[in-house]
Design a protein around this motif. Sequence first.
Motif, short mmCIF file in Angstrom:
data_model
loop_
_atom_site.label_atom_id
_atom_site.label_comp_id
_atom_site.label_asym_id
_atom_site.label_seq_id
_atom_site.Cartn_x
_atom_site.Cartn_y
_atom_site.Cartn_z
N LEU A 250 0.83 -1.20 0.00
CA LEU A 250 0.00 0.00 0.00
C LEU A 250 0.87 1.25 0.00
CD1 LEU A 250 -3.11 0.59 0.17
CD2 LEU A 250 -2.77 0.91 2.63
N ALA A 251 1.95 1.22 0.79
CA ALA A 251 2.86 2.36 0.85
C ALA A 251 3.53 2.61 -0.49
CB ALA A 251 3.91 2.13 1.94
N GLU A 252 3.89 1.54 -1.19
CA GLU A 252 4.50 1.69 -2.52
C GLU A 252 3.51 2.33 -3.50
OE1 GLU A 252 6.02 -1.99 -3.92
OE2 GLU A 252 7.35 -2.31 -2.20
N LYS A 253 2.26 1.89 -3.48
CA LYS A 253 1.27 2.45 -4.38
C LYS A 253 1.00 3.92 -4.09
CE LYS A 253 -1.25 -1.89 -5.18
NZ LYS A 253 -2.54 -2.60 -5.03
N ALA A 254 1.09 4.29 -2.80
CA ALA A 254 0.79 5.67 -2.41
C ALA A 254 1.98 6.60 -2.54
CB ALA A 254 0.26 5.69 -0.98
N ALA A 255 3.18 6.05 -2.79
CA ALA A 255 4.41 6.85 -2.77
C ALA A 255 4.41 7.96 -3.82
CB ALA A 255 5.62 5.94 -2.98
N GLY A 256 3.74 7.73 -4.94
CA GLY A 256 3.72 8.74 -5.99
C GLY A 256 2.71 9.85 -5.78
N GLY A 257 1.96 9.76 -4.69
CA GLY A 257 0.98 10.80 -4.39
C GLY A 257 -0.40 10.55 -4.95
N GLU A 258 -0.57 9.46 -5.70
CA GLU A 258 -1.89 9.14 -6.26
C GLU A 258 -2.78 8.52 -5.18
OE1 GLU A 258 -3.13 9.77 -9.35
OE2 GLU A 258 -1.29 10.95 -9.56
N PRO A 259 -4.09 8.77 -5.24
CA PRO A 259 -5.00 8.14 -4.28
C PRO A 259 -4.98 6.62 -4.41
CG PRO A 259 -6.09 9.93 -5.47
CD PRO A 259 -4.78 9.69 -6.16
N VAL A 260 -5.19 5.96 -3.30
CA VAL A 260 -5.23 4.50 -3.26
C VAL A 260 -6.58 4.06 -2.71
CG1 VAL A 260 -4.19 2.42 -2.29
CG2 VAL A 260 -2.74 4.37 -2.88
N ASP A 261 -7.22 3.12 -3.37
CA ASP A 261 -8.50 2.60 -2.90
C ASP A 261 -8.24 1.53 -1.85
OD1 ASP A 261 -11.05 1.68 -2.49
OD2 ASP A 261 -11.25 0.72 -4.45
N LEU A 262 -8.60 1.82 -0.61
CA LEU A 262 -8.33 0.88 0.48
C LEU A 262 -9.08 -0.43 0.30
CD1 LEU A 262 -6.73 0.90 3.24
CD2 LEU A 262 -8.97 1.21 4.31
N VAL A 263 -10.27 -0.38 -0.28
CA VAL A 263 -11.06 -1.61 -0.48
C VAL A 263 -10.34 -2.55 -1.43
CG1 VAL A 263 -13.24 -2.55 -1.32
CG2 VAL A 263 -13.23 -0.45 0.02
N GLU A 264 -9.88 -2.01 -2.55
CA GLU A 264 -9.23 -2.84 -3.56
C GLU A 264 -7.83 -3.28 -3.13
OE1 GLU A 264 -8.02 -2.56 -8.32
OE2 GLU A 264 -8.35 -0.74 -7.15
N ALA A 265 -7.08 -2.37 -2.49
CA ALA A 265 -5.67 -2.65 -2.21
C ALA A 265 -5.45 -3.40 -0.90
CB ALA A 265 -4.88 -1.33 -2.17
N LEU A 266 -6.41 -3.34 0.02
CA LEU A 266 -6.15 -3.94 1.33
C LEU A 266 -7.36 -4.63 1.95
CD1 LEU A 266 -3.95 -4.21 3.54
CD2 LEU A 266 -4.87 -2.13 4.57
N ALA A 267 -8.50 -3.94 2.03
CA ALA A 267 -9.65 -4.49 2.76
C ALA A 267 -10.16 -5.78 2.16
CB ALA A 267 -10.78 -3.45 2.80
N THR A 268 -10.05 -5.93 0.83
CA THR A 268 -10.48 -7.18 0.19
C THR A 268 -9.39 -8.25 0.20
OG1 THR A 268 -12.08 -6.04 -1.21
CG2 THR A 268 -11.34 -8.21 -1.94
N PRO A 269 -8.18 -7.97 -0.30
CA PRO A 269 -7.19 -9.06 -0.39
C PRO A 269 -6.71 -9.58 0.97
CG PRO A 269 -6.20 -6.96 -1.02
CD PRO A 269 -7.68 -6.73 -0.93
N PHE A 270 -6.70 -8.75 2.00
CA PHE A 270 -6.18 -9.19 3.29
C PHE A 270 -6.99 -10.35 3.89
CE2 PHE A 270 -6.14 -8.39 8.03
CZ PHE A 270 -4.93 -9.03 8.26
N PRO A 271 -8.29 -10.21 4.16
CA PRO A 271 -9.02 -11.35 4.73
C PRO A 271 -9.16 -12.52 3.77
CG PRO A 271 -10.52 -9.54 4.25
CD PRO A 271 -9.14 -9.02 4.05
N VAL A 272 -9.20 -12.25 2.45
CA VAL A 272 -9.25 -13.35 1.49
C VAL A 272 -7.98 -14.19 1.59
CG1 VAL A 272 -9.24 -13.94 -0.96
CG2 VAL A 272 -10.84 -12.23 -0.11
N ALA A 273 -6.82 -13.51 1.70
CA ALA A 273 -5.55 -14.23 1.82
C ALA A 273 -5.51 -15.06 3.10
CB ALA A 273 -4.39 -13.23 1.80
N VAL A 274 -6.04 -14.51 4.20
CA VAL A 274 -6.03 -15.24 5.48
C VAL A 274 -6.88 -16.50 5.39
CG1 VAL A 274 -6.71 -15.15 7.91
CG2 VAL A 274 -5.55 -13.19 6.88
N ILE A 275 -8.12 -16.38 4.89
CA ILE A 275 -8.99 -17.55 4.85
C ILE A 275 -8.48 -18.57 3.83
CG2 ILE A 275 -10.64 -16.70 3.12
CD1 ILE A 275 -11.48 -18.61 6.38
N CYS A 276 -7.83 -18.10 2.75
CA CYS A 276 -7.24 -19.03 1.79
C CYS A 276 -6.14 -19.85 2.44
CB CYS A 276 -6.69 -18.28 0.58
SG CYS A 276 -7.95 -17.80 -0.63
N GLU A 277 -5.31 -19.20 3.24
CA GLU A 277 -4.24 -19.93 3.95
C GLU A 277 -4.81 -20.96 4.90
OE1 GLU A 277 -0.65 -19.26 4.73
OE2 GLU A 277 -0.23 -17.55 3.40
#
Length: 415
Positions: free
Chosen positions: A139-166
Amino acid sequence: MATDTSGIDDANQRAEDALMALLMPPHPIDPFPHYETLRSVNRVHQSKTLGVWALSGHAEATEFLKRPDVHSGARVAGQMRPDWADHSSLRLYLNSMVALNQPDHSRVRVLASRVFTPSKIKSMQPVVERLTRGLVDGLAEKAAGGEPVDLVEALATPFPVAVICEMLGMPFSDGERLWELSDDWSRVFAGMFSDEDLERANTAADELSSYFKNAIHERRATPREDLLTSFVKEADGGRLDEEELIALILFLFTAGFSATTNLIAAGMAALLDHPDELALWRKDKSITASAVEELLRYSTHNTASSRLTTQPVTVGGTEIPEGVLVLALLAAANRDPERFPDPHRLILTRDDGPHLSLSAGAHFCFGGTLARMEAAELFPALIDTFSEIELAKEPERRGVMGITSYATLPLALRR
């Protein structure tokens, strides 16, 4: 002399209008004014128009949900559609744990509890920490250029999906597609949906069933050290048939990410609306446990839980007859001023007792421990990594009967 009942009739009509606004599309993005209207008129409201009862107070909803003599309203609502058995999405949903009545509910829940144990969840802590660090760094890398980052797409969705997949033993690359399908399948959960929603849900249910049938056959041939193998072993012991097994795994997969996805997005939005509370959490991480509970209360994901009465019951001093559908409005209960002073304010150190975000009684969500673990790891990592977190533009929200969520949450992030 005639009695003037116009005031009573007007009040009942206001309550009726509020409940109609909540239950009928288009569903409101902000339901709380309607909840407050219901509570102000009658905390136990009978809708003669819709033929249901609605509980908007915390005490009343808790009392009712803990009763052992009520049936799953989700199952009843689903079966109100005469052709429900012809639709794979509805069959799967009505076979899932949330829609089962006794004794099937206890049979399936006990089996799930033997696999989805507290020790198994605790063992996921290193995985949760690793995934948190990797995704927040990304997320920090995506935000480094100053462009807005969608928290749903970049973190809120992949994080719990990755946990339950594991936990289930599935590759994350599969999880991304399964998340999209589960989102389509969940369109029928609320009980009110369009023909287009039903068609999409059926297509998704067919693909999900096919995927997990193959995964189940693979685990039977080559067992692994994962939850999916454990569920298969329990089912093969004669405790579940194949359709029940698939419904259980699918529901746990969907529930394993949907609530946490919403908690991350809605929780961050709530923190941005309460900058003093965000500053307090930055300063004092010892409040993390209470902060997570308050975020759960404030950003209630599952806004209603339904039950069918099997005999006349008295709730909050009001008698509800046998054979009626009752909606416990969880989000309304979580903002009840009689239970939570200043309920519309996020107070991370709040200690006013339990909320109903995970429901109560026999259908209490046992996956709450995992959601709490994920949130307790992720939020401190976010607010420590980024010194400034601001909305970049207006987020998109989605309102569906029973569930509210963020479709997007565009943020400007600076380290």
